[in-house]
Write a protein that holds these residues in place. Structure first.
Motif, PDB file in Angstrom:
ATOM      1  N   VAL A 134       0.836  -1.206   0.000  1.00 25.42           N
ATOM      2  CA  VAL A 134       0.000   0.000   0.000  1.00 25.42           C
ATOM      3  C   VAL A 134       0.868   1.252   0.000  1.00 25.42           C
ATOM      4  CG1 VAL A 134      -1.656   1.334   1.374  1.00 25.42           C
ATOM      5  CG2 VAL A 134      -1.988  -1.123   1.055  1.00 25.42           C
ATOM      6  N   ARG A 135       1.929   1.245   0.742  1.00 23.87           N
ATOM      7  CA  ARG A 135       2.836   2.404   0.737  1.00 23.87           C
ATOM      8  C   ARG A 135       3.546   2.546  -0.603  1.00 23.87           C
ATOM      9  NH1 ARG A 135       4.153   5.072   5.311  1.00 23.87           N
ATOM     10  NH2 ARG A 135       6.195   5.597   4.412  1.00 23.87           N
ATOM     11  N   GLY A 136       3.654   1.445  -1.349  1.00 26.63           N
ATOM     12  CA  GLY A 136       4.246   1.526  -2.684  1.00 26.63           C
ATOM     13  C   GLY A 136       3.311   2.137  -3.713  1.00 26.63           C
ATOM     14  N   GLY A 137       2.008   2.171  -3.423  1.00 25.07           N
ATOM     15  CA  GLY A 137       1.047   2.785  -4.330  1.00 25.07           C
ATOM     16  C   GLY A 137       0.330   1.779  -5.210  1.00 25.07           C
ATOM     17  N   ILE A 138      -0.622   2.268  -5.971  1.00 27.04           N
ATOM     18  CA  ILE A 138      -1.479   1.411  -6.781  1.00 27.04           C
ATOM     19  C   ILE A 138      -0.699   0.716  -7.893  1.00 27.04           C
ATOM     20  CG2 ILE A 138      -2.162   3.273  -8.356  1.00 27.04           C
ATOM     21  CD1 ILE A 138      -4.374   0.383  -7.061  1.00 27.04           C
ATOM     22  N   GLU A 139       0.349   1.356  -8.415  1.00 29.63           N
ATOM     23  CA  GLU A 139       1.139   0.713  -9.463  1.00 29.63           C
ATOM     24  C   GLU A 139       1.855  -0.526  -8.944  1.00 29.63           C
ATOM     25  OE1 GLU A 139       3.802   3.260 -11.515  1.00 29.63           O
ATOM     26  OE2 GLU A 139       2.222   4.547 -12.347  1.00 29.63           O
ATOM     27  N   THR A 140       2.350  -0.458  -7.727  1.00 29.60           N
ATOM     28  CA  THR A 140       3.002  -1.623  -7.124  1.00 29.60           C
ATOM     29  C   THR A 140       2.026  -2.778  -6.984  1.00 29.60           C
ATOM     30  OG1 THR A 140       4.532  -0.195  -5.895  1.00 29.60           O
ATOM     31  CG2 THR A 140       4.209  -2.443  -5.075  1.00 29.60           C
ATOM     32  N   ILE A 141       0.829  -2.471  -6.527  1.00 34.31           N
ATOM     33  CA  ILE A 141      -0.204  -3.503  -6.361  1.00 34.31           C
ATOM     34  C   ILE A 141      -0.561  -4.115  -7.709  1.00 34.31           C
ATOM     35  CG2 ILE A 141      -2.570  -3.945  -5.590  1.00 34.31           C
ATOM     36  CD1 ILE A 141      -2.205  -1.585  -3.623  1.00 34.31           C
ATOM     37  N   GLY A 142      -0.753  -3.277  -8.720  1.00 37.15           N
ATOM     38  CA  GLY A 142      -1.140  -3.759 -10.047  1.00 37.15           C
ATOM     39  C   GLY A 142      -0.075  -4.621 -10.696  1.00 37.15           C
ATOM     40  N   ARG A 143       1.176  -4.199 -10.608  1.00 40.36           N
ATOM     41  CA  ARG A 143       2.254  -4.971 -11.230  1.00 40.36           C
ATOM     42  C   ARG A 143       2.465  -6.310 -10.530  1.00 40.36           C
ATOM     43  NH1 ARG A 143       6.580   0.049 -11.878  1.00 40.36           N
ATOM     44  NH2 ARG A 143       5.515   1.097 -13.606  1.00 40.36           N
ATOM     45  N   TYR A 202     -14.364   0.490  -6.129  1.00 44.68           N
ATOM     46  CA  TYR A 202     -14.656   1.906  -6.369  1.00 44.68           C
ATOM     47  C   TYR A 202     -13.452   2.786  -6.027  1.00 44.68           C
ATOM     48  CZ  TYR A 202     -19.729   1.554  -7.170  1.00 44.68           C
ATOM     49  OH  TYR A 202     -20.979   1.300  -7.700  1.00 44.68           O
ATOM     50  N   MET A 203     -12.618   2.322  -5.101  1.00 42.80           N
ATOM     51  CA  MET A 203     -11.464   3.117  -4.698  1.00 42.80           C
ATOM     52  C   MET A 203     -10.312   2.997  -5.686  1.00 42.80           C
ATOM     53  SD  MET A 203     -12.700   4.505  -2.089  1.00 42.80           S
ATOM     54  CE  MET A 203     -11.249   5.426  -1.628  1.00 42.80           C
ATOM     55  N   ILE A 204     -10.454   2.123  -6.679  1.00 42.94           N
ATOM     56  CA  ILE A 204      -9.390   1.900  -7.666  1.00 42.94           C
ATOM     57  C   ILE A 204      -9.785   2.404  -9.053  1.00 42.94           C
ATOM     58  CG2 ILE A 204      -8.134   0.058  -8.894  1.00 42.94           C
ATOM     59  CD1 ILE A 204      -7.954  -1.461  -6.347  1.00 42.94           C
ATOM     60  N   PHE A 205     -11.065   2.464  -9.342  1.00 50.76           N
ATOM     61  CA  PHE A 205     -11.555   2.842 -10.678  1.00 50.76           C
ATOM     62  C   PHE A 205     -10.855   4.060 -11.281  1.00 50.76           C
ATOM     63  CE2 PHE A 205     -15.962   0.745  -9.915  1.00 50.76           C
ATOM     64  CZ  PHE A 205     -15.452  -0.468 -10.346  1.00 50.76           C
ATOM     65  N   PRO A 206     -10.675   5.165 -10.541  1.00 53.79           N
ATOM     66  CA  PRO A 206     -10.088   6.366 -11.172  1.00 53.79           C
ATOM     67  C   PRO A 206      -8.646   6.186 -11.612  1.00 53.79           C
ATOM     68  CG  PRO A 206     -11.154   6.906  -9.092  1.00 53.79           C
ATOM     69  CD  PRO A 206     -11.043   5.432  -9.139  1.00 53.79           C
ATOM     70  N   TYR A 207      -7.984   5.135 -11.153  1.00 52.71           N
ATOM     71  CA  TYR A 207      -6.563   4.963 -11.429  1.00 52.71           C
ATOM     72  C   TYR A 207      -6.297   3.902 -12.482  1.00 52.71           C
ATOM     73  CZ  TYR A 207      -6.870   7.483  -7.075  1.00 52.71           C
ATOM     74  OH  TYR A 207      -7.215   8.402  -6.118  1.00 52.71           O
ATOM     75  N   VAL A 208      -7.352   3.480 -13.182  1.00 51.45           N
ATOM     76  CA  VAL A 208      -7.209   2.566 -14.313  1.00 51.45           C
ATOM     77  C   VAL A 208      -7.006   3.402 -15.569  1.00 51.45           C
ATOM     78  CG1 VAL A 208      -8.268   0.685 -15.626  1.00 51.45           C
ATOM     79  CG2 VAL A 208      -8.689   0.880 -13.159  1.00 51.45           C
ATOM     80  N   GLU A 209      -6.084   3.002 -16.420  1.00 47.52           N
ATOM     81  CA  GLU A 209      -5.696   3.818 -17.572  1.00 47.52           C
ATOM     82  C   GLU A 209      -6.862   4.145 -18.499  1.00 47.52           C
ATOM     83  OE1 GLU A 209      -2.474   1.861 -19.511  1.00 47.52           O
ATOM     84  OE2 GLU A 209      -0.962   2.628 -18.120  1.00 47.52           O
ATOM     85  N   SER A 210      -7.638   3.143 -18.884  1.00 47.25           N
ATOM     86  CA  SER A 210      -8.746   3.375 -19.821  1.00 47.25           C
ATOM     87  C   SER A 210     -10.066   3.243 -19.073  1.00 47.25           C
ATOM     88  CB  SER A 210      -8.690   2.367 -20.979  1.00 47.25           C
ATOM     89  OG  SER A 210      -7.474   2.485 -21.684  1.00 47.25           O
ATOM     90  N   ALA A 211     -10.628   4.379 -18.676  1.00 45.59           N
ATOM     91  CA  ALA A 211     -11.862   4.361 -17.892  1.00 45.59           C
ATOM     92  C   ALA A 211     -13.025   3.761 -18.687  1.00 45.59           C
ATOM     93  CB  ALA A 211     -12.211   5.781 -17.456  1.00 45.59           C
ATOM     94  N   GLU A 212     -13.022   3.965 -20.004  1.00 46.33           N
ATOM     95  CA  GLU A 212     -14.132   3.479 -20.820  1.00 46.33           C
ATOM     96  C   GLU A 212     -14.117   1.957 -20.980  1.00 46.33           C
ATOM     97  OE1 GLU A 212     -10.678   4.428 -23.484  1.00 46.33           O
ATOM     98  OE2 GLU A 212     -11.731   5.432 -21.828  1.00 46.33           O
ATOM     99  N   ARG A 213     -13.013   1.310 -20.661  1.00 47.01           N
ATOM    100  CA  ARG A 213     -12.919  -0.150 -20.796  1.00 47.01           C
ATOM    101  C   ARG A 213     -13.051  -0.875 -19.453  1.00 47.01           C
ATOM    102  NH1 ARG A 213      -7.638  -1.366 -24.293  1.00 47.01           N
ATOM    103  NH2 ARG A 213      -8.463  -3.479 -24.050  1.00 47.01           N
ATOM    104  N   ILE A 214     -13.354  -0.132 -18.407  1.00 44.36           N
ATOM    105  CA  ILE A 214     -13.424  -0.735 -17.077  1.00 44.36           C
ATOM    106  C   ILE A 214     -14.516  -1.784 -17.004  1.00 44.36           C
ATOM    107  CG2 ILE A 214     -14.181  -0.251 -14.710  1.00 44.36           C
ATOM    108  CD1 ILE A 214     -12.389   2.155 -14.688  1.00 44.36           C
ATOM    109  N   ARG A 215     -15.698  -1.507 -17.573  1.00 44.44           N
ATOM    110  CA  ARG A 215     -16.803  -2.462 -17.465  1.00 44.44           C
ATOM    111  C   ARG A 215     -16.423  -3.805 -18.081  1.00 44.44           C
ATOM    112  NH1 ARG A 215     -22.795  -0.852 -19.277  1.00 44.44           N
ATOM    113  NH2 ARG A 215     -22.673   0.167 -17.233  1.00 44.44           N
ATOM    114  N   ARG A 216     -15.880  -3.777 -19.287  1.00 41.46           N
ATOM    115  CA  ARG A 216     -15.520  -5.028 -19.947  1.00 41.46           C
ATOM    116  C   ARG A 216     -14.442  -5.783 -19.170  1.00 41.46           C
ATOM    117  NH1 ARG A 216     -12.363  -5.034 -25.585  1.00 41.46           N
ATOM    118  NH2 ARG A 216     -10.691  -4.614 -24.097  1.00 41.46           N
ATOM    119  N   ASN A 217     -13.399  -5.071 -18.753  1.00 41.19           N
ATOM    120  CA  ASN A 217     -12.311  -5.718 -18.031  1.00 41.19           C
ATOM    121  C   ASN A 217     -12.773  -6.233 -16.668  1.00 41.19           C
ATOM    122  OD1 ASN A 217     -10.521  -5.107 -20.138  1.00 41.19           O
ATOM    123  ND2 ASN A 217     -10.011  -3.118 -19.254  1.00 41.19           N
TER     124      ASN A 217
END
Length: 368
Positions: A134-143, A202-217
């Motif tokens: 968590v201290r590493g940030g959302i990119e650390t979690i995603g990778r 909901y706390m992660i949605f704004p940090y996804v690169e393509s917001a328009e593809r969130i539903r499909r993914n």
């Protein structure tokens, strides 16, 4: 506050790992306690309803693509009321989920893997890596999720393939012998865990690169995880039968104990336990990230990372308070369903109505 971003694939695998999470370990037993032989039908029904809930989540996300749920609350309800409701969401929903996850890790390790190890030692060791992520940030979690997901999926598929020879369809016959009501009752807990819990995303949605593809993914990740959960539930029933599945606390762990190929592949349940710990780690990390970020946003702080350590201490306390023992822990299902449903369904629906009302009011004023 959060400058990082995660890619579409990273979001998809994170959603899939969240869906598998702790669910794969114990939910077959909870469903079987209601639907018995038809628990596999409950799982399929829950998956279909759950995917509909995923679509519902993305309706609010598409209206406010650049905001977390906490920011949406403050936007629509004002800083004071919105901040108060945000803290209810953080501590009444995210902290509840995170506490149950940490307690499950502690109980599982204490009863199955490390019986002589104090549960608080397990808590602290597990939280060290959660806090670091968590201290590493959302990119650390995603990778990290992107790297770990193939191994989790591979081991689950191997579990399914290796247990198939022990499976007997006769153990789930006749179909619907108890009627449709037990099937519906059995599906409720599967809907709550994990699909209602996915409102944490909901706390992660704004940090996804393509917001328009969130539903499909989002749908793809949750569908993959949900199908694997349905298969594990079906295999538990066809391998052990309804009664043994119902009475077992960790049916999928027992499935791993059944794997034996000659003299060279056997007793691999410890490896399966490690894979399960990976999936629950990402679910807990996602919720804990939401707790820290949501608290900072609700209180108007500039940084969320300094909150990680004190929130971890609070999490340990809540994990102890949630239930006196593992039996009582699994007996709070109805309360848990009600609590998660309030924040996962009622709150977003209320916000959609408020957004529509305010939009209509603003439209009326501008038209006048």
């Amino acid at each position: 506050m959060e400058q990082g971003r995660i890619g579409n694939l990273q979001f998809t695998v994170l959603a899939g790992l969240f869906t598998i999470g702790d669910t794969v370990l114990f939910v077959p037993a909870l469903i079987a306690s209601e639907a018995l032989k038809d628990a596999w039908l409950s799982a399929i029904l829950a998956l279909l309803v759950g995917l509909g809930i995923i679509v519902f989540y993305t309706v609010l996300q598409r209206k406010f693509p650049a905001m977390t749920l906490v920011e949406i609350l403050r936007q629509l309800l004002g800083s004071r009321v919105g901040g108060f409701v945000s803290l209810l969401y953080v501590f009444g929903f995210l902290l509840l989920i995170a506490s149950t996850l940490l307690r499950e890790v502690g109980d599982f390790m204490e009863t199955q893997i490390l019986p002589n190890t104090p549960i608080h030692v397990v808590y602290m060791l597990f939280l060290v890596i959660v806090v670091r992520a968590v201290r590493g940030g959302i990119e650390t979690i995603g990778r990290t999720a992107e790297i770990s997901a193939p191994w989790v999926m591979l081991m689950l598929m191997l579990l399914i393939l290796f247990v198939l020879p022990e499976s007997r369809i006769a153990r789930v016959e006749p179909v619907l012998y108890g009627g449709i009501k037990p099937v519906v009752r059995g599906s409720i807990i599967f809907i709550a865990v994990p699909f209602l819990e996915l409102a944490a995303m909901y706390m992660i949605f704004p940090y996804v690169e393509s917001a328009e593809r969130i539903r499909r993914n989002f749908l793809v990740g949750c569908a993959i995880g949900g199908v694997l959960l349905c298969l594990v539930t079906f295999l538990s029933l066809t391998t052990f039968g309804a009664v043994m599945t119902k009475d077992a606390i960790y049916p999928s762990y027992l499935l791993a104990k059944k794997i034996q190929l000659g003299e060279f592949l056997q007793r691999i349940e410890a490896l399966m336990a490690i894979i399960w710990l990976f999936s629950i780690y990402f679910k807990l990390t996602t919720c804990f990230y939401g707790i820290c970020l949501g608290t900072a946003q609700a209180m108007g702080l500039k940084e969320y990372k300094p909150l990680a350590f004190p929130m971890a201490m609070i999490l340990i306390v809540f994990s102890d308070l949630i239930a006196p023992n593992i039996i009582a822990f699994f007996a709070i299902n109805q309360v848990y369903v009600l609590a998660t449903g309030t924040f996962a369904i009622a709150l977003p629906l209320f916000l959609l109505l408020v957004a529509r009302f305010r939009g209509s009011a603003l439209g009326g004023k501008s038209g006048g």
